[in-house]
Design a protein around this motif. Sequence first.
Motif, PDB file in Angstrom:
ATOM      1  N   MET B 219     -75.469  40.636 108.108  1.00 56.08           N
ATOM      2  CA  MET B 219     -74.363  41.375 108.420  1.00 56.08           C
ATOM      3  C   MET B 219     -73.348  40.516 108.979  1.00 56.08           C
ATOM      4  SD  MET B 219     -73.968  45.049 110.298  1.00 56.08           S
ATOM      5  CE  MET B 219     -72.397  44.884 111.463  1.00 56.08           C
ATOM      6  N   ALA B 220     -72.357  40.173 108.458  1.00 54.18           N
ATOM      7  CA  ALA B 220     -71.318  39.240 108.985  1.00 54.18           C
ATOM      8  C   ALA B 220     -69.867  39.568 108.259  1.00 54.18           C
ATOM      9  CB  ALA B 220     -71.923  37.958 109.201  1.00 54.18           C
ATOM     10  N   MET B 221     -69.131  38.990 108.990  1.00 62.31           N
ATOM     11  CA  MET B 221     -67.770  38.630 108.212  1.00 62.31           C
ATOM     12  C   MET B 221     -67.367  37.174 108.268  1.00 62.31           C
ATOM     13  SD  MET B 221     -64.062  40.800 108.594  1.00 62.31           S
ATOM     14  CE  MET B 221     -63.490  40.004 110.126  1.00 62.31           C
ATOM     15  N   ASP B 222     -66.987  36.839 107.078  1.00 63.91           N
ATOM     16  CA  ASP B 222     -66.874  35.506 106.979  1.00 63.91           C
ATOM     17  C   ASP B 222     -65.326  35.373 106.848  1.00 63.91           C
ATOM     18  OD1 ASP B 222     -66.933  32.566 106.546  1.00 63.91           O
ATOM     19  OD2 ASP B 222     -67.537  33.117 104.422  1.00 63.91           O
ATOM     20  N   ILE B 223     -64.593  34.927 107.659  1.00 58.93           N
ATOM     21  CA  ILE B 223     -63.136  34.812 107.480  1.00 58.93           C
ATOM     22  C   ILE B 223     -62.604  33.466 107.726  1.00 58.93           C
ATOM     23  CG2 ILE B 223     -62.585  35.798 109.763  1.00 58.93           C
ATOM     24  CD1 ILE B 223     -60.325  37.512 108.579  1.00 58.93           C
ATOM     25  N   LEU B 224     -61.795  32.998 107.112  1.00 53.83           N
ATOM     26  CA  LEU B 224     -60.959  31.897 107.161  1.00 53.83           C
ATOM     27  C   LEU B 224     -60.350  31.547 108.547  1.00 53.83           C
ATOM     28  CD1 LEU B 224     -60.363  29.042 105.375  1.00 53.83           C
ATOM     29  CD2 LEU B 224     -58.377  29.697 105.001  1.00 53.83           C
ATOM     30  N   TYR B 226     -57.948  34.598 111.238  1.00 52.11           N
ATOM     31  CA  TYR B 226     -57.782  35.926 111.420  1.00 52.11           C
ATOM     32  C   TYR B 226     -56.081  36.087 111.168  1.00 52.11           C
ATOM     33  CZ  TYR B 226     -62.137  36.989 113.189  1.00 52.11           C
ATOM     34  OH  TYR B 226     -63.628  37.115 113.304  1.00 52.11           O
ATOM     35  N   VAL B 227     -55.642  37.158 110.663  1.00 51.12           N
ATOM     36  CA  VAL B 227     -54.507  37.161 110.395  1.00 51.12           C
ATOM     37  C   VAL B 227     -53.676  38.022 111.371  1.00 51.12           C
ATOM     38  CG1 VAL B 227     -54.641  37.012 107.906  1.00 51.12           C
ATOM     39  CG2 VAL B 227     -54.794  39.212 109.040  1.00 51.12           C
TER      40      VAL B 227
END
Lengths: 452, 593
Positions: B219-224, B226-227
């Motif tokens: 369970m995780a968020m893989d994000i380039l 943050y916007v």
Amino acid sequence: MVNFSELFKASSHLCRFSPDGKYLASGVQYRLVIRDVNTLEILQLFTCLDQIQHIEWSSDSLFIFCAMYKRGIVQVWSLEQPDWHCKIDEGSAGLVASSWSPDGRHILNTTEFHLRITVWSLCTKSVSYIKYPKACQQGVAFTKDGRYLALVERRDCKDYISLFVCSNWQLLRHFETETQDAVGIDWAPNGCVLAVWDSCLEYKVLLYTLDGRLLSTYKAYEWSLGVKSLTWSPSSQFLAIGSYDGKVRILNHVTWTKIAEFDHPTNVTNSKTVVYNEVEKAPAVNLEKLTFPPNQRMANALFSIKTKYDVVQAPISLHHVKPPADRANPRIGVGMLAFSSDNSFLATRNDNLPNAVWIWDVQKMKLCVVLEHLGPVQLFQWDPHQSRLALCTGNNKVYLWSSAGCTSVQVPIEGDFKVTWLSWHPSGDFLILLSKDNFCLCYLEGEGEAVK
Amino acid sequence: MGDWSSVTVAELSSDNNITWCTSARNMSPSSLSVSQVQNSTLPLPKSMHSFFSAFCTEENIEQSLSYLNKELTTLGFPSLYADSRGKELSIVSVLNCMNELLLLQRKTLRAQEETETQHLKLGSDMDHLQNCYIKLKEQLESSRRETVGLQERDRQLQCKNRNLHQLLKNEKDEIQKLQNIVASRASQYNHDMKRKEREYNKLKERFHQLLMNKKDKKMAMDILNYVGRIDGKRGAWRTGKTEAKNEEEMFKTLLNEYEQRQKQLLIENAELKKLLQQMKKEIISLLSSQKQMPKEKIEDSSGLVLSDLEEDSGEANKENMWELSCETVREQLANSIRKQWRMLKNHVESLDNQVSHVYSGSLSDKDTISRHEHELEVEGLQLEIQQCKEMIKTQQQLLQQQLTSPCDDDTNMLLQDCYLLEEKERLKEEWRLFREQKKNFERERKSFTEAAIRLGLERKAFEEDRGVWLKQQFLNMTSDQNKADRMKAQNAFLGSSESDNPLTNVRSLQKKSNHLFNVPKFSDVYQTTQHILESSLSTFLDKTHEDQKPSQIKREPLMLQIKEASPLAEDNGNNVHGLLSADLCTEHIINSS
């Protein structure tokens, strides 16, 4: 005149206009295709990790996510930065529903068994959990201005409603409701009144203010199946409640008492009601009329083309289906209802008269038009800018009604194209028509020329 | 003798024939029945002739004659013989007898005919009645049957009804039962649901704990990267402040909403008020114009309401002040509106009535109205008479009082005059008043006498009229009777009228006239007296008013006048005083009444 685009692929109704109306996103298997609405050229093409099950635009049309519930993954794409990517994995908790918050920077994921709602932020690393969400028909509701979120919770066999401030997900109010088993909540468009309705076993509608006070309780009857559908008028003035007894009751916003009751009988007897009955005609005539590319007589009004509807003088008996009485969720009662955007009409469908759409004049509070079709009505939707109704019945036609008249248009496409879903462009100038695997655009009035 | 007899017989027979013929000739045109009788009896004479021939032969003429004679005498006919011994046959009597017999026979024949026809008629009547009887009997029978049928049906229906009632009851019971079942099922369902839900919740809790404990790596968020937020700001920290701010904002939105709604309501309210105002004005104008119309009869109550309306319209300006808080004027407004509405309704209804009356027939309607008015007028007049009577009575009483007590007053006054100067002065003033009143009274008397003269003239005229009328009446009455009677009556009438004293006659007439002409007399008297009283009183009052103000100045010359007049006017003045008081009293009574 009505014109159509060519056919494009889209799996399982995955086709959405962006909120600003510029783009059209469609999901085909693993791929997400972003097109320009006007040219229908492909602008972007994103490939997801699994078969897409749900797509949704953010409110500012900058992002779009694709949910893959089977994998428990949500992938977010940016239109401005095609390289940007974001993947949210719910892990072993699973995923059953996913949606944007109104600000377009948070994604709300509901885990399996409605264990919790996870709020993922695209701006910060923060993750919030909302525990005890209730598994129900419409358990989450944002106000129209996007400032507040109402959520139905279930704790100790009692229904609660939590109000959150969307800007920082702080709990604003938390109160118990007087429902046995609430199944839905809906904000009034002005964002100040929340309607809560009980499960179909009991007719009960409760109205709460933003600060959690109970404004009113409405019960039409007892001992029978209750509310099936509910909708607010765009002006927040009326609350229409469709129920299993085949009636729509309209509550007013001042006293919250019933001001009108619309019955949906099998026989339309009032001779003042206009009844449009769909009849089959020779297809040659239509093919001739709807050659593609369309001819130049498009300046004419939309409804000047020959209709397939026949105006029938009431009294008329509508096609009705007798539902089995011993099954759960019987196909009876008013299951679909929608106010027109200008507040002047209400369209309803009684589920045991599946072929008919009833259009009620809200100002006069009486039946105005009945549209009787050859097949069961799948979906109807009002034009976002005027009182114009589009509906489909699962065949290759799209049906349009306005106060000026009524028409049915055959989609001039070879092969099997059964319209099972439709959606208006935010401008109201054209429609998207979806079959199981394909979609096409349906341009009304002068819009067709832009396509050429 | 035999010749004679034969001749007689022949004669008889011929006579008989002739009479028949003649009778036939005579009777035939008169009626058909007789001719029928004639026809039916035509064969009779032959048989009779043969019978006669058998009865009387040449040989037994004598015997037969005597026999006939005997028979006839026993039947009451005169004897056939001229003498008592029966020697000489009287042809005249024979012929008479014959004639009588013939007449008798004819009569009996006719009677027989009549009885026969009557019998026939009765027979047919009888038949008819029998038919009727049979028919009625049948009818009775059928109706009886019908009633029996109906009773049966009624019974059946009642039975059915009972059954239905029973069924209804059963159904109701069933419904009750079902409802109970539904309720119990519902409660059971709820109970089960709760149990299951609890279990489910437990499981969920456990699952959640397990998930949390496991520290789900997936369970995780893989994000380039943050916007930025949509508003370009950074997310604020969660503090107490933000909470308060949230609350504030929520209430702000709520307030805004309510304010907006209030504004809408205000606008709506204002519009409605405007409409109401306009309506009110229109109604008022309509009603007032209606009032102005002379033809339209508006009831007294409506008149009152109208005045209210005018007040209300006057208040219309004030209402602008209360534009914002309607509560104070609401009741008033509602009441006035209601009143106006009622009036309008009445008006419309009356108009409707009028229209309907016009359609049904206006003339009769008018007649009834006039009759009603007549009745009202008569009532008013009777009331007037009553008042006049009372007034006259009081006047009489006062006059009597005044007549019985003049000397006492006189002496007292004289004594007072001697002793007190002040009183003297006052008395002088009184004297002056008395004089004036005397004058008034004299005027009154004059008018009274005039009225009396008028009455006398009227009386005279009436008497004359009555005389004429009576005369005419008598003449009319007696015109049908014998001349002698008429003459007698006329004489008696004339005699009595002449013999009576003309005065007494007049008195009796007067009495009668009193009875007959009560109404005009009293009204006349009342009118005259009232007129007089009013005039006298007004003059009196005017004068007193004038006198009281400049009393100092006017006293001296008046005193002189009174002094000069006093010796002469003393007695009169007293009288006048009495009369004046009486007058005042009566006036007072009239006013009070």
